[in-house]
Scaffold this motif. Structure first.
Motif, PDB file in Angstrom:
ATOM      1  N   GLU A  15      -1.919  10.043  -3.878  1.00 39.59           N
ATOM      2  CA  GLU A  15      -0.883  10.328  -4.814  1.00 39.59           C
ATOM      3  C   GLU A  15      -1.721  11.169  -5.769  1.00 39.59           C
ATOM      4  O   GLU A  15      -3.056  11.003  -5.852  1.00 39.59           O
ATOM      5  CB  GLU A  15      -0.451   9.197  -5.516  1.00 39.59           C
ATOM      6  CG  GLU A  15       0.586   8.448  -4.770  1.00 39.59           C
ATOM      7  CD  GLU A  15       1.077   7.023  -5.591  1.00 39.59           C
ATOM      8  OE1 GLU A  15       0.610   6.824  -6.836  1.00 39.59           O
ATOM      9  OE2 GLU A  15       1.946   6.308  -4.836  1.00 39.59           O
ATOM     10  N   TRP A  16      -1.346  12.335  -6.241  1.00 39.30           N
ATOM     11  CA  TRP A  16      -1.840  13.168  -7.344  1.00 39.30           C
ATOM     12  C   TRP A  16      -2.360  12.304  -8.667  1.00 39.30           C
ATOM     13  O   TRP A  16      -1.315  11.690  -9.060  1.00 39.30           O
ATOM     14  CB  TRP A  16      -1.207  14.525  -7.408  1.00 39.30           C
ATOM     15  CG  TRP A  16      -1.772  15.307  -8.329  1.00 39.30           C
ATOM     16  CD1 TRP A  16      -2.884  16.387  -7.846  1.00 39.30           C
ATOM     17  CD2 TRP A  16      -2.015  15.423  -9.748  1.00 39.30           C
ATOM     18  NE1 TRP A  16      -3.327  17.087  -8.722  1.00 39.30           N
ATOM     19  CE2 TRP A  16      -2.882  16.499  -9.948  1.00 39.30           C
ATOM     20  CE3 TRP A  16      -1.685  14.850 -10.783  1.00 39.30           C
ATOM     21  CZ2 TRP A  16      -3.327  17.158 -11.303  1.00 39.30           C
ATOM     22  CZ3 TRP A  16      -1.676  15.282 -12.027  1.00 39.30           C
ATOM     23  CH2 TRP A  16      -2.688  16.269 -12.265  1.00 39.30           C
ATOM     24  N   LEU A  17      -3.351  12.286  -8.990  1.00 43.28           N
ATOM     25  CA  LEU A  17      -3.899  12.264 -10.182  1.00 43.28           C
ATOM     26  C   LEU A  17      -4.939  13.118 -10.832  1.00 43.28           C
ATOM     27  O   LEU A  17      -5.697  13.694 -10.055  1.00 43.28           O
ATOM     28  CB  LEU A  17      -4.713  10.608 -10.114  1.00 43.28           C
ATOM     29  CG  LEU A  17      -4.139   9.247  -9.670  1.00 43.28           C
ATOM     30  CD1 LEU A  17      -4.837   8.175  -9.893  1.00 43.28           C
ATOM     31  CD2 LEU A  17      -3.047   9.171 -11.024  1.00 43.28           C
ATOM     32  N   PRO A  18      -4.967  13.605 -11.961  1.00 45.59           N
ATOM     33  CA  PRO A  18      -5.847  14.443 -12.829  1.00 45.59           C
ATOM     34  C   PRO A  18      -7.233  13.846 -12.605  1.00 45.59           C
ATOM     35  O   PRO A  18      -7.388  12.524 -12.353  1.00 45.59           O
ATOM     36  CB  PRO A  18      -5.348  14.181 -14.296  1.00 45.59           C
ATOM     37  CG  PRO A  18      -4.049  13.735 -14.432  1.00 45.59           C
ATOM     38  CD  PRO A  18      -3.830  12.673 -13.101  1.00 45.59           C
ATOM     39  N   MET A  19      -7.851  14.857 -12.609  1.00 45.87           N
ATOM     40  CA  MET A  19      -9.475  14.513 -12.442  1.00 45.87           C
ATOM     41  C   MET A  19     -10.080  13.235 -13.270  1.00 45.87           C
ATOM     42  O   MET A  19     -10.732  12.613 -13.056  1.00 45.87           O
ATOM     43  CB  MET A  19     -10.444  15.696 -12.118  1.00 45.87           C
ATOM     44  CG  MET A  19     -11.708  15.664 -11.654  1.00 45.87           C
ATOM     45  SD  MET A  19     -11.967  14.366 -10.195  1.00 45.87           S
ATOM     46  CE  MET A  19     -11.459  15.732  -9.091  1.00 45.87           C
ATOM     47  N   GLU A  20      -9.820  13.695 -14.573  1.00 45.78           N
ATOM     48  CA  GLU A  20     -10.198  12.570 -15.550  1.00 45.78           C
ATOM     49  C   GLU A  20      -9.848  11.045 -15.388  1.00 45.78           C
ATOM     50  O   GLU A  20     -10.626  10.230 -15.525  1.00 45.78           O
ATOM     51  CB  GLU A  20      -9.778  12.895 -16.885  1.00 45.78           C
ATOM     52  CG  GLU A  20     -10.281  14.362 -17.405  1.00 45.78           C
ATOM     53  CD  GLU A  20      -9.341  15.527 -16.795  1.00 45.78           C
ATOM     54  OE1 GLU A  20      -8.153  15.185 -16.575  1.00 45.78           O
ATOM     55  OE2 GLU A  20      -9.676  16.542 -16.781  1.00 45.78           O
ATOM     56  N   GLU A  21      -8.266  10.978 -14.829  1.00 44.32           N
ATOM     57  CA  GLU A  21      -8.028   9.814 -14.655  1.00 44.32           C
ATOM     58  C   GLU A  21      -8.534   9.104 -13.232  1.00 44.32           C
ATOM     59  O   GLU A  21      -8.865   8.044 -13.397  1.00 44.32           O
ATOM     60  CB  GLU A  21      -6.530   9.934 -14.407  1.00 44.32           C
ATOM     61  CG  GLU A  21      -5.986   8.365 -14.400  1.00 44.32           C
ATOM     62  CD  GLU A  21      -4.395   8.452 -14.413  1.00 44.32           C
ATOM     63  OE1 GLU A  21      -3.643   7.465 -14.039  1.00 44.32           O
ATOM     64  OE2 GLU A  21      -3.705   9.522 -14.919  1.00 44.32           O
ATOM     65  N   ARG A  22      -8.952   9.899 -12.282  1.00 45.70           N
ATOM     66  CA  ARG A  22      -9.322   9.554 -10.929  1.00 45.70           C
ATOM     67  C   ARG A  22     -10.985   8.936 -11.379  1.00 45.70           C
ATOM     68  O   ARG A  22     -11.330   7.799 -10.996  1.00 45.70           O
ATOM     69  CB  ARG A  22      -9.856  10.473  -9.946  1.00 45.70           C
ATOM     70  CG  ARG A  22      -8.379  10.965  -9.444  1.00 45.70           C
ATOM     71  CD  ARG A  22      -8.866  12.014  -8.489  1.00 45.70           C
ATOM     72  NE  ARG A  22      -7.778  12.701  -7.776  1.00 45.70           N
ATOM     73  CZ  ARG A  22      -7.524  13.052  -6.503  1.00 45.70           C
ATOM     74  NH1 ARG A  22      -8.638  13.325  -6.081  1.00 45.70           N
ATOM     75  NH2 ARG A  22      -6.391  13.612  -6.083  1.00 45.70           N
ATOM     76  N   VAL A  23     -11.691   9.592 -12.398  1.00 45.59           N
ATOM     77  CA  VAL A  23     -12.931   9.057 -12.434  1.00 45.59           C
ATOM     78  C   VAL A  23     -12.933   7.976 -13.472  1.00 45.59           C
ATOM     79  O   VAL A  23     -13.766   7.005 -13.096  1.00 45.59           O
ATOM     80  CB  VAL A  23     -13.854  10.336 -13.493  1.00 45.59           C
ATOM     81  CG1 VAL A  23     -14.967   9.938 -13.733  1.00 45.59           C
ATOM     82  CG2 VAL A  23     -14.202  11.465 -12.744  1.00 45.59           C
ATOM     83  N   ALA A  24     -12.006   7.918 -14.200  1.00 47.21           N
ATOM     84  CA  ALA A  24     -11.820   6.654 -15.163  1.00 47.21           C
ATOM     85  C   ALA A  24     -11.501   5.363 -14.322  1.00 47.21           C
ATOM     86  O   ALA A  24     -12.150   4.411 -14.231  1.00 47.21           O
ATOM     87  CB  ALA A  24     -10.900   6.680 -16.153  1.00 47.21           C
ATOM     88  N   LEU A  25     -10.489   5.744 -13.284  1.00 51.44           N
ATOM     89  CA  LEU A  25     -10.162   4.452 -12.648  1.00 51.44           C
ATOM     90  C   LEU A  25     -11.060   3.977 -11.634  1.00 51.44           C
ATOM     91  O   LEU A  25     -11.450   2.833 -11.597  1.00 51.44           O
ATOM     92  CB  LEU A  25      -9.013   5.205 -11.616  1.00 51.44           C
ATOM     93  CG  LEU A  25      -8.269   4.067 -10.574  1.00 51.44           C
ATOM     94  CD1 LEU A  25      -7.696   2.982 -11.509  1.00 51.44           C
ATOM     95  CD2 LEU A  25      -7.390   5.033  -9.764  1.00 51.44           C
ATOM     96  N   GLU A  26     -12.036   5.170 -11.035  1.00 52.44           N
ATOM     97  CA  GLU A  26     -13.097   4.972 -10.237  1.00 52.44           C
ATOM     98  C   GLU A  26     -14.192   3.809 -10.639  1.00 52.44           C
ATOM     99  O   GLU A  26     -14.568   2.965 -10.432  1.00 52.44           O
ATOM    100  CB  GLU A  26     -13.812   5.730  -9.410  1.00 52.44           C
ATOM    101  CG  GLU A  26     -12.733   6.529  -8.334  1.00 52.44           C
ATOM    102  CD  GLU A  26     -13.161   7.873  -7.779  1.00 52.44           C
ATOM    103  OE1 GLU A  26     -14.171   8.333  -8.317  1.00 52.44           O
ATOM    104  OE2 GLU A  26     -12.570   8.520  -7.203  1.00 52.44           O
ATOM    105  N   SER A  27     -14.490   4.267 -12.353  1.00 51.77           N
ATOM    106  CA  SER A  27     -15.273   3.768 -12.898  1.00 51.77           C
ATOM    107  C   SER A  27     -14.951   2.052 -13.262  1.00 51.77           C
ATOM    108  O   SER A  27     -15.696   1.314 -13.134  1.00 51.77           O
ATOM    109  CB  SER A  27     -15.893   4.433 -14.118  1.00 51.77           C
ATOM    110  OG  SER A  27     -16.165   5.795 -13.762  1.00 51.77           O
TER     111      SER A  27
END
Length: 83
Positions: A15-27
């Motif tokens: 599912e598409w997520l903005p890069m900022e949200e991906r980085v925050a989610l992964e962290s």
């Protein structure tokens, strides 16, 4: 997957997520995984997703699925249900 320093080595989203949200989610997810003891199970819920992780040496392999997915049946055929 990620290493113990929290650096993402490889990630794939269905599912598409903005890069900022991906980085925050992964962290946030890796912090949760690192804070768990080895005696705890490798399943947790986060932001409405089921998260399954496995530690191998210094790497963490992490899969996120929708809550309606049976985690015992997660495999390559259920890609529409993965994070």
């Amino acid at each position: 997957h990620r290493n113990k320093q929290g650096q993402t080595r490889l990630s794939k989203y269905y599912e598409w997520l903005p890069m900022e949200e991906r980085v925050a989610l992964e962290s946030e997810i890796i912090r949760k995984c690192l804070s768990r003891s080895e005696l705890q199970c490798s399943f947790l819920e986060y932001r409405g997703y089921k998260v399954i992780y496995r530690r191998y040496a210094s790497l963490f392999f992490i899969v996120g699925t929708r809550p309606d997915v049976d985690v015992a049946k997660v495999n390559g055929e259920n890609k529409e249900n993965e994070l």
